[in-house]
Design an enzyme around this catalytic site. Sequence first.
Site, PDB file in Angstrom:
ATOM      1  N   LYS A 140       0.835  -1.207   0.000  1.00 53.98           N
ATOM      2  CA  LYS A 140       0.000   0.000   0.000  1.00 53.98           C
ATOM      3  C   LYS A 140       0.867   1.253   0.000  1.00 53.98           C
ATOM      4  O   LYS A 140       1.756   1.418   0.829  1.00 53.98           O
ATOM      5  CB  LYS A 140      -0.911   0.014   1.227  1.00 53.98           C
ATOM      6  CG  LYS A 140      -2.034  -0.993   1.115  1.00 53.98           C
ATOM      7  CD  LYS A 140      -2.844  -1.067   2.382  1.00 53.98           C
ATOM      8  CE  LYS A 140      -3.955  -0.060   2.434  1.00 53.98           C
ATOM      9  NZ  LYS A 140      -4.828  -0.305   3.613  1.00 53.98           N
TER      10      LYS A 140
HETATM   11  O1  LIG Z   1      -7.476  -0.170   3.146  1.00 58.24           O
HETATM   12  C1  LIG Z   1      -8.149   0.038   4.094  1.00 58.24           C
HETATM   13  C2  LIG Z   1      -8.156   1.278   4.837  1.00 58.24           C
HETATM   14  O2  LIG Z   1      -6.951   1.458   5.464  1.00 58.24           O
HETATM   15  C3  LIG Z   1      -9.301   1.233   5.791  1.00 58.24           C
HETATM   16  O3  LIG Z   1     -10.459   0.863   5.121  1.00 58.24           O
HETATM   17  C4  LIG Z   1      -9.519   2.517   6.518  1.00 58.24           C
HETATM   18  O4  LIG Z   1     -10.691   2.437   7.260  1.00 58.24           O
HETATM   19  P1  LIG Z   1     -11.124   3.463   8.379  1.00 58.24           P
HETATM   20  O5  LIG Z   1     -11.455   4.763   7.737  1.00 58.24           O
HETATM   21  O6  LIG Z   1     -12.324   2.842   9.014  1.00 58.24           O
HETATM   22  O7  LIG Z   1      -9.967   3.613   9.290  1.00 58.24           O
END
Ligand SMILES: O=C[C@H](O)[C@H](O)COP(=O)(O)O
Length: 942
Positions: A140
């Site tokens: 990521k």
């Molecule tokens: O890839 C996933 C993201 O990091 C995640 O969905 C973030 O979610 P949140 O906004 O609930 O922290």
Amino acid sequence: MNPLKQLEALGQSLWLDYIKRSLIDKGELRTLVERDGLKGVTSNPSIFEKAIAETNEYTDALKHFQVQADHSISAIYEHLAFADIRAAADVLRPVYDNTHGRDGYVSLECSPYLANDTEATVREALRLCTAVDRPNLMVKVPATPAGIPAIRQLIGRGLNINITLLFSVNVYEQVVEAYISGLEDLKKSDGDITKVGSVASFFVSRIDTAVDKQLDKLGDKEVADELHGKAAIANAKLAYVQYKALFSGPRWERLAAAGAKTQRLLWASTSTKNPAYKDTMYVEGLVGRDTVNTMPPATIDAFRDHGQATPDAIEQDVSGARAVLAALEKHGISLKDVTDELVTDGVQLFAEAFDKLFGAIARNRHALTDGKRADLEIVPGFPEMKSAYENELEVWRKNGFIRRFWAGDKSLWTGADEDKWLGWLDIVGHELAGVGLLQGFAADVKQRDFTDVVLLGMGGSSLGPEVLSETFGQQTGWPHFHMLDSTDPAQIKAIERAIDLGKTLFIVSSKSGSTLEPNIFMDYFFERVGVVRGKHKAGDQFVAVTDPGSSLERRAKQLGFAHIFYGVPSIGGRYSVLSKFGLVPAAAMGLDVKRLLETALFMERACGSDVPPSENSGVKLGIALGIAATSFGRNKVTIIASPEIADLGAWLEQLLAESTGKHGCGLIPLADEPPNTPDHYGSDRFFAYLELDGRAAQSQQDAVAALEKAGHPIAKIHVKDIWHIGQEFFRWEIATAVAGKIIGIDPFDQPDVEASKVKSSALTEVYEKSHSLPKEEPVFRENGVALYADPRNAAELGRHNTLAGYLKSHFGRMKAGDYVALLPYIQRDEIHTRAMTAMRTRIRDKTHAATSLGFGPRFQHSTGQAYKGGPNSGVFLQVTCDDPSDIDVPGHSYSFGIVKAAQARGDLDVLVERNRRALRVHVKDVDAGLVELARAIDEALE
Ligand SMILES: O=C[C@H](O)[C@H](O)COP(=O)(O)O
Ligand SMILES: O=P(O)(O)OC[C@H]1O[C@](O)(CO)[C@@H](O)[C@@H]1O
């Protein structure tokens, strides 16, 4: 039908936004794959923080890893996280194979600390890819301005990338451009574009949370009710429109024809944060072909239970979505501003999660190795100090100062050339890697049966070895260690008398190689050994430690020294103890250098760039020192150390004083001032208490307890055993550089030391020509004691009939917060040290002023910097003596006694030039003179 399975039928892949060990170990992940059609997993720093720091599922694995060897905090994190990522990737592998790389990925996020650095992100992603070693890993990378170019580079190298922290359609377009260009680059370089998988994680719930907040602020309930909870899905719908547009047309078709896969939109942040909203709203509204929805377990459970899957929901009412966004703009809510801020906040939030996670790992690591007892406890003393200290810790955490420090960011300090002086940060590992050289040298020393080792050097080139020798004592079967850092003829004679010249190894130690003292010591002893052994054999008994290319290296080669060891030029003298400057003497003393270094390495890791300030041993200490001095005037760092490690004080004095005492500010360290009850101290003190486990002196413990009760700030350090001395070296080096940042100076230069050297060498040159030093007239003479002062000091002191009268006047110039420094240029032996210590104690007890004691010329290479360059709060009393017998310096017409006299005068001249309150007492006979001086001090203080 299971609603989750319906998603699959409608063209959307279900991924899990969560990971933790038990999920995999207990087979839950496999069940999700088999029962619900799960096709991927995403993780992020907050998810790992919750898993590792907030559960005890990792305790055994961490312990097991640490039992094998000590590791850094990030290495421990990676060990735990990578194992989970690999295990999850293995569970998802069949999905990856069956979908030909369309699905079946597990995502691991690059460190959020690197989110604003393109090159570092690229390096990190490549490193993660290699380390995790699974084809279905997705790395990521954030959609920050620095992340976007990294995406192109990484796709161009064939990596699977999940773009995270994506909030705006505009940025999304840039992300797609980076993806397509990356694929084109890869294709051009004959890479396999069919294997590349990528998703663009478009965050939803966070947008609603932010926009709703602004709507609430509008104060128009109708508008708020109308638009609440609409922005995120509206924004996502427009992103999907763009997805279809961007992955069409001739440019894309060329890549598609070559086997490229589109970069799907992945709906992230899909748990509802507002309990008033339906728990499945960010699933139901976003169903769409060729998309992914990553959901945390609760959202998955909710959707399985009562989710409604409407085909192509994402494509419905696009005009309504545009209307929502237009309405927001109309009411002054800029989606651009909101999403820009969300990216910045997103990076910060993930960095905070990492801070928390690393802090928790650091605590575990410490507990596993050192048990419950903290190795460092900062006792702030009073509430204002406590809150200032804690605030500063938070400033360091928020701004990532520790990472900037380790990265050598000179702008953290003054922006001069601090980055060029940080070689000590990773010296321990380097020395460990080459420890065989030192072990070979030790074997040579042992085999040659030397009775004595004499180290010739000043300041940073001698104080560390002195600490080692004083702390460890003579090792059985190894030579006796001596250190010469004085031009006092009696001191030189005393060493010569104590050794067998023909069986002594001399270590000439000078980084620059040009320091006067070690050079003339070398000349003297080389000649003396030559007399005993023959001129051509003398070199056998000499070793040089110096930086490459120095004049000492040249001379050592000319004279045929047995060994030449090299220092690291990016390490200044006072930071050099864990390099050859400390280790060569340690090896010659018979110390287990490897053990010393390995123990020190533990502290290096405890102070690492990955250890947040609240857990970072050296940083905490440095912040306490810096804040106490700059915010509360507590700049007299009073060192109290258990008797066996007491000599650390001398080393610390140089480190703290020479590093911070400049441009009128800094710390004034005070070692070996005998403790007394709290009423004997002013409010300018900060205490550092170093207690050696099981060897504490009761009197020190009692004194420290009383000081604590009286509200003085104290850094309490628990030294586990004498091998931990290496840890103290490292801890204090970090602390000093941190304190230097807070004080606002360059902790690696010594701008005022040179001034005394220049004056002294001018005086010795005069002597070389005229065979005498310039004449001086005392302002007063009595009982074998003469007083010298420059016109300004003399005028300030006035005229008196007795020595005590002058001293009274001298000490009478002191104000609160001033200190007294006694600077004797006499032999540094037990008797003289005791006599001088009694005098300083008397001064402290009577005046409550802080006192320091520095034998000349030794202190000139140590505390001398702060005396001359630090705060003008010192009151100096220099003590010089006649030398009953002197020693000639070979090759010069001057003697050691003359050098010493020139050094004393030169230093006093500089003190005077710097407007210091300074006075010289010259005694004919040292012992009688010290008695007389003590008497006069007593009288003056009555
Ligand atoms: O890839 C996933 C993201 O990091 C995640 O969905 C973030 O979610 P949140 O906004 O609930 O922290
Ligand atoms: O190792 P060198 O170059 O001889 O220097 C000795 C000492 O002198 C100083 O340069 C200052 O006097 C110190 O910083 C240093 O530790």
